[in-house]
Design a protein around this motif. Structure first.
Motif, short mmCIF file in Angstrom:
data_model
loop_
_atom_site.label_atom_id
_atom_site.label_comp_id
_atom_site.label_asym_id
_atom_site.label_seq_id
_atom_site.Cartn_x
_atom_site.Cartn_y
_atom_site.Cartn_z
N PRO A 2 -6.27 7.49 -14.74
CA PRO A 2 -5.72 8.11 -13.84
C PRO A 2 -4.15 8.34 -13.97
CG PRO A 2 -6.54 6.30 -12.78
CD PRO A 2 -6.80 6.13 -14.11
N ARG A 3 -3.95 9.76 -13.99
CA ARG A 3 -2.80 9.84 -13.61
C ARG A 3 -1.15 9.16 -12.31
NH1 ARG A 3 -3.22 15.87 -14.21
NH2 ARG A 3 -4.90 15.50 -12.87
N VAL A 4 -0.76 8.63 -12.66
CA VAL A 4 -0.44 7.62 -11.52
C VAL A 4 1.15 8.57 -10.88
CG1 VAL A 4 0.90 6.18 -10.24
CG2 VAL A 4 -1.77 5.93 -12.03
N ASP A 194 -3.72 11.70 -10.02
CA ASP A 194 -4.82 11.61 -9.18
C ASP A 194 -4.14 10.75 -8.93
OD1 ASP A 194 -5.87 13.24 -11.65
OD2 ASP A 194 -5.50 11.78 -13.16
N ILE A 195 -3.45 9.75 -8.18
CA ILE A 195 -2.53 8.59 -7.76
C ILE A 195 -1.26 8.73 -7.18
CG2 ILE A 195 -2.56 6.58 -7.30
CD1 ILE A 195 -5.15 6.03 -9.10
N ALA A 196 -0.42 8.35 -6.06
CA ALA A 196 0.78 9.06 -5.48
C ALA A 196 0.30 7.59 -4.72
CB ALA A 196 0.97 9.99 -4.79
N VAL A 197 1.66 6.94 -5.56
CA VAL A 197 1.82 5.79 -5.11
C VAL A 197 3.54 6.44 -4.45
CG1 VAL A 197 2.22 3.17 -4.97
CG2 VAL A 197 1.29 4.96 -7.07
N SER A 198 3.72 5.30 -2.05
CA SER A 198 4.51 5.45 -2.32
C SER A 198 5.05 4.50 -1.67
CB SER A 198 4.62 6.32 -0.34
OG SER A 198 5.93 6.18 0.22
N PRO A 343 -7.49 10.59 0.18
CA PRO A 343 -7.33 9.27 -1.06
C PRO A 343 -6.63 10.00 -2.69
CG PRO A 343 -9.28 10.39 0.14
CD PRO A 343 -8.24 11.77 0.94
N GLY A 344 -6.22 8.76 -2.91
CA GLY A 344 -4.82 9.22 -4.08
C GLY A 344 -4.20 8.48 -3.83
N PHE A 345 -3.55 8.72 -2.37
CA PHE A 345 -2.35 8.14 -1.76
C PHE A 345 -2.40 6.68 -1.64
CE2 PHE A 345 1.07 8.36 1.72
CZ PHE A 345 2.17 8.74 0.53
#
Ligand code: FAD
Length: 812
Positions: A2-4, A194-198, A343-345
């Motif tokens: 996935p793209r992060v 696809d995934i965002a990480v705070s 989802p994904g966050f």
């Protein structure tokens, strides 16, 4: 892969990019609103003290990993971590005593530590007035982290594997489609993801809002000051410091050297919450946004206290200082994990430099493998109840966790405010009975009832209770436990979370999600486990099959609800509804339970009419109840569930009927003592996802032959191997002593395990403890010791359960 996209290039974002790319996820982009790598966030100016010892095993493991990793990092030949050691001094007898407990925690979790006397403290810190201290706890492997350097070093490693880091990109939105994250919007364009990480540190709530996710975190300022050069402090600039980090917890202070000056951090001032709006304005003024103006008056008492401990400072002064902003959560723990709202966050926030690499490793494992090596339930974003997410709660609790940063916090110490927050329908009656309440998950929970004072016998007085174990305790606890074993008692079980799981897919869903055989006749209850994909015990549940397609499920915490929800089939064939609020539960337990309940009901409650581990709808007086014949205390009886509006009526009906039988109301403390006697484990305390069911003594709840379920392959492998460790039951040899949990267990004089939960058994007349032990020391009869405040207490591994192994008391 996935793209992060990672939001934030502070120490957490940098560590995460490194941990993800080292696991083969190469498409990682890290965005920051500020420059790289002194971004202007908390990491940019953190003085970098790393103390590893923590009451939480998880946090200690995070810190140990961070120390290990940073020790091996360098940036252009410059160090990222130096083990100058840590020294925590005690200025009072109580604090000295507490350092003995801290030494125990260090020994539980494998941190090297020793107690040293005042002379030795003054040798390590010649400036220190030895008359002021009793001694200290010395931890040689603690030290200084260079947060910006360590961040950049990890970022470079990540970039070498394909990650990119972009400065001056302010994230303004999270894009979604089909209920998932699809991109991260910045002031300079959108990044598909696809995934965002705070990993936005104290800006977390603002980024959360972009995703529609509540982030229970309060930004607060904490004061840090530098003295002018101090006589005798003379370190080479490239090394910065040679003396250990110094903590003076009695005054909420810490100290470190900065070449020829001393840095002083203080938690002694009033809580200084910060509004994110105000931070943004500061940013435009082109100052580090996380550094607010030093409010010198707040620091004044801390300066006096500093001079008292280090008299040489009298010749110096505070030269400069700042109010630095970072994150405080309601329970002081980080916020990690994927939001179920979107989802994904993901969140990776409220993490100190100390724990940064360990926390990042856990999040990376969680993303890439679906589980973590170190159990993270204490950090999971979903641990909070809804009532704990309100801004007012987050603010009140955040301030409290600031005040408590350096306090001696008793394991049972309840929050002071806001209370009462959640109450069961029996609350008014409990007050009338003089309940002593502690708080859990926002609920008021009676620990014992003052009304039972007359039942106290000499044996309950607890001659050996030291002041620590006598806090949040009363001799009434023993009286209530005995009343349950000899008569009958009412327990408020309302706060135990429960769910309704229904629909044509419900059985298949529960079979897949849990370990035991759920496909039993309607009217049957099963005790079952939730495993993670690696076979670790996440939690335990009771599942009552009410109909072919309808179940009531009792769970341990919000995390179970979250886990079950994320595993629901997408086809809508299962409906999961939490029914905790709106319903209530009374446990009626004791040899006289049937004598109490049967006369109130036209239903057959005999052993043949209503067997053990069965569930049925019956009537108690006017109240329709769902009765389950289960017992966490190991006595005959039922859990009686009804709607909240009928709760008081149910309580009063049982109470009236119980008068003639000497029934009592009993609290959580007696409950805990009785469940220890029966060997009933408490998920999250006795066992976590770090343990497999067999070593935890829960293999009976795993039915490998029933077909596929989450964690089955790993559990099957665990069933085959001889465990290296076991959860065992200890009794203390001296009948007057008790321990509390989280003490080291010594085998042949060396730390070899740790106590999970402990209490006093009224039935046996001695202290009991559950503990993780090396397999070779887990056989009944083995002599070990539990180290309590530095004192080894002789203990013996016991055959379990301690009480009623034949189950004769329950099955009658
Ligand atoms: P940060 O370093 O704040 O990084 C978050 C990043 O997110 C920032 O760079 C920010 O610019 C970026 N960001 C936020 N919003 C956006 C957006 N919308 N778009 C793009 N980017 C965004 N910890 C210790 O372990 N030991 C100590 O001794 C210690 N002392 C401290 C002393 C002080 C005075 C302070 C203030 C903190 C101290 N801490 C200490 C705590 C520690 O500094 C922090 O917990 C830690 O640095 C947090 O790291 P982070 O990466 O989560 O946050």
């Amino acid at each position: 892969h996935p793209r992060v996209v990672v939001i934030g290039a502070g120490i957490v974002g940098c560590a995460l990019a490194d941990e993800l790319t080292s696991r083969g996820w190469r498409d990682v982009t890290v965005l920051d609103q500020g420059p790289l790598f002194a971004t202007g966030g908390s990491s940019s100016h953190a003085p970098g003290l790393v103390f590893q010892t923590n009451p939480s095993k998880t946090m200690t493991a995070f810190a140990a990993y961070t120390v290990d990793k940073f020790s091996r990092l360098s940036l252009d030949g410059r160090w990222c971590f130096r083990a100058v050691g840590g020294l925590e001094v005690a200025a009072t007898r109580q604090r000295w005593h507490d350092l003995e407990r801290k030494l125990g925690l260090a020994r539980c979790w494998g941190v090297r530590a020793e107690l040293v006397d005042a002379r030795e403290c003054a040798r390590m810190w010649p400036m220190l007035d030895p008359e002021r201290v009793y001694g200290g706890l010395y931890t040689p492997d603690d030290g200084l982290a260079k947060a910006v350097r360590a961040g950049e070093a990890q970022a470079r490693a990540a970039m070498a594997r394909g990650a990119s880091f972009l400065a001056h990109h302010t994230v303004v939105g999270i894009e979604r489609d089909g209920g998932r994250v699809t991109g991260v919007v910045t002031d300079r364009g959108t990044f598909p993801a696809d995934i965002a990480v705070s990993a936005a540190g104290f800006w977390g709530p603002a980024v959360g809002r972009m995703a529609g996710v509540e982030v229970p975190l309060l930004p607060m300022a904490h004061q840090y000051a530098y003295t002018a050069p101090v006589e005798g402090v003379d370190n080479p600039p490239e090394l910065e410091a040679s003396r250990p980090l110094l903590r003076h917890q009695d005054r909420d202070l810490y100290f470190r050297e900065h070449t020829d000056r001393i840095g002083i951090g203080s938690y002694a001032h009033r809580p200084l919450p910060v509004r994110l709006e105000d931070v943004a304005e500061y940013d435009r003024a082109a100052v580090m946004p996380s550094m607010l103006e030093f409010t010198a008056a707040d620091f004044e008492p801390s300066w006096q206290d500093s001079v008292e401990l280090l008299p040489a400072l009298a010749d110096s002064k505070v030269e400069e200082g700042f109010n630095g902003v970072f994150s405080f959560t309601p329970d002081g723990m980080p916020l990690l994990g994927e939001s179920r709202r979107l989802p994904g966050f993901w969140l990776a926030e409220a993490v100190w430099v100390t724990h940064s690499a360990g926390a990042a490793k856990a999040v990376a494992e969680w993303m890439t493998e679906g589980r973590t090596e170190t159990d993270v339930h204490e950090c999971d974003v979903h641990r909070f109840e809804d009532a704990q997410l309100s801004p007012a709660y987050v603010s009140d609790r955040g301030k409290q966790s600031f005040v408590e940063v350096y306090d001696v916090v008793h394991p049972l110490q309840p929050m002071e405010h806001p209370r009462p927050l959640r109450t069961s329908p029996f609350f008014a009656r409990q007050r009338e009975l003089g309940a002593f309440f502690l708080e859990g998950g926002g609920w008021e929970r009676p620990y014992w009832y003052g009304a039972n004072e007359p039942l106290v016998e000499a044996a309950d007085e607890g001659r050996g209770r030291d002041p620590w174990s006598a806090r949040y305790w009363s001799p009434i606890v023993g009286a209530e436990a005995r009343a349950t074993r000899e008569g009958v008692a009412l327990y408020d079980m309302t706060p135990l979370k429960r769910l309704e799981v229904a629909g044509p897919g419900a059985l298949a869903f529960l079979q897949h999600a849990t370990t035991n055989q759920i496909d039993r006749k309607p009217g049957t209850v099963a005790y079952t486990l939730l495993l993670d994909p690696g076979g670790g015990v996440r939690s335990d549940l009771t599942v009552a099959r009410l109909d072919e397609d309808a179940f009531q499920v009792g769970v341990s915490s919000n995390l179970d609800v979250d886990w079950l929800r994320t595993h629901l089939p997408a086809d809508g064939s299962v409906v999961l509804r939490e029914i905790t609020a709106g319903t209530c539960c009374i446990g009626v337990w004791g040899p006289l339970a049937r004598d109490l309940v049967q006369p109130l009901s036209g239903d057959d409650l005999s052993h043949t009419g209503f067997g053990f581990f069965k569930a049925r709808r019956v009537h108690i007086g006017h109240v329709p109840v769902l009765a389950m014949r289960v017992s966490y205390v190991g006595e005959l009886g039922w859990e009686l569930y009804t709607d909240a509006d009928l709760g008081l009526r149910l309580w009063d009906t049982l109470w009236e009927a119980g008068r003639g039988l000497g029934a009592v109301a009993a609290g959580r403390a007696a409950f805990n003592s009785l469940r220890l006697e029966k060997g009933y484990r408490l998920a999250g305390t006795d066992m976590t996802s770090e343990h497999d069911p067999y070593e935890a003594g829960l293999g009976f709840a795993v039915k490998l032959e029933k077909g596929e379920f989450i964690g089955r392959d790993a559990a099957a492998a665990a069933a085959e191997r001889a465990p290296r460790r076991r959860l065992g039951c200890l009794t203390l040899d001296d009948p007057d002593r008790v321990v509390m949990g989280r003490e080291p267990v010594l085998v042949d004089g060396r730390p070899a395990g740790y106590v999970t939960s402990a209490g006093y058994s009224t039935t046996l007349g001695r202290g009991v403890a559950y503990a993780w032990l090396p397999a070779e020391a887990a056989d009944p009869g083995t002599g070990v010791a539990v180290e309590y405040f530095g004192e080894p207490l002789a203990a013996t591994v016991a055959a379990e359960p301690l009480v009623d192994p034949e189950m004769a008391r329950i099955r009658r």
